[in-house]
Design an enzyme around this catalytic site. Sequence first.
Site, mmCIF file in Angstrom:
data_model
loop_
_atom_site.group_PDB
_atom_site.id
_atom_site.type_symbol
_atom_site.label_atom_id
_atom_site.label_comp_id
_atom_site.label_asym_id
_atom_site.label_seq_id
_atom_site.Cartn_x
_atom_site.Cartn_y
_atom_site.Cartn_z
ATOM 1 C CG PHE A 44 -40.333 -18.199 4.585
ATOM 2 C CD1 PHE A 44 -41.705 -18.883 5.052
ATOM 3 C CD2 PHE A 44 -39.950 -18.736 3.616
ATOM 4 C CE1 PHE A 44 -42.205 -19.869 4.356
ATOM 5 C CE2 PHE A 44 -40.385 -19.855 2.754
ATOM 6 C CZ PHE A 44 -41.568 -20.291 2.890
ATOM 7 C CG ASP A 45 -39.966 -13.278 10.542
ATOM 8 O OD1 ASP A 45 -39.146 -12.252 10.460
ATOM 9 O OD2 ASP A 45 -40.861 -13.601 11.553
ATOM 10 C CB CYS A 46 -35.770 -15.954 10.241
ATOM 11 S SG CYS A 46 -35.007 -17.321 10.792
ATOM 12 C CE LYS A 76 -38.547 -8.498 9.047
ATOM 13 N NZ LYS A 76 -38.832 -10.056 8.850
#
Length: 253
Positions: free
Chosen positions: A37-39, A179
Amino acid sequence: MAAYLALETISTRDRSPALERETERLEQPQEFEFITFDCYGTLIDWETGIQRAFNQVLERTGLSATQEGELFELYQEEEKRIEAQMPYRSYRQVLALAASAAARKFGKTIPEKLSSILVEQLPSWTPFPDTNPALERLSTEYTLGILSNVDDDLLAGTLKHFTVPFDFVVTAERVRSYKPGTEHFEEARGIIGADREWLHVAASQYHDIEPALRLGIKTVWVNRKNSPEGRQLKGRIAREVRDLTQLADWLAP
């Protein structure tokens, strides 16, 4: 741990029983072992947290709500620009530089404490209401990880808000990159293994979905705002969901 890659996303409200049966027939099983997951923005309500910090700092500046919104948009643009620069800077530095650059572009004097407030408050930003219940369901079936654009210690503060542990995390500090650069994903692939089935879940197309797709990683887009932008992802992503409850319903029914 079987999940299903739908050939297209069809709202359940629009499905007739016949269409439901046809869709089920067209779905192909796909085994996943790992979910990353991205946070911030996916698991954590980043926007509410950062806007609260902006409001706190700007409340005595006389800015209108529209002006505050414009400044926030400038900040987001500057954060992206600075993260893309080399050499790598810590996320603390990114916050400070982005806040200063946004203020200069905005043309008004903004309190210098904005960047320090952002750093101080980031670990207190809370998960979306659906995050922990969904993670609890998924953790019984999958190995979970986080790929995040922050410093190690900032993420450590955030991890305390989750009710399940993550099996691994990859931070910008660890890979010395942000990213949508691909270093987070390449590091995660090294941890997971090239031959293991992996799904990445994120709300940001810019930071996560697009770079993951370029690397051939299967993705789920979390569209919390019901944005029509998902049309450009049709046929490219595994699934679009409105929240993590819907993700868990799909992956861990």
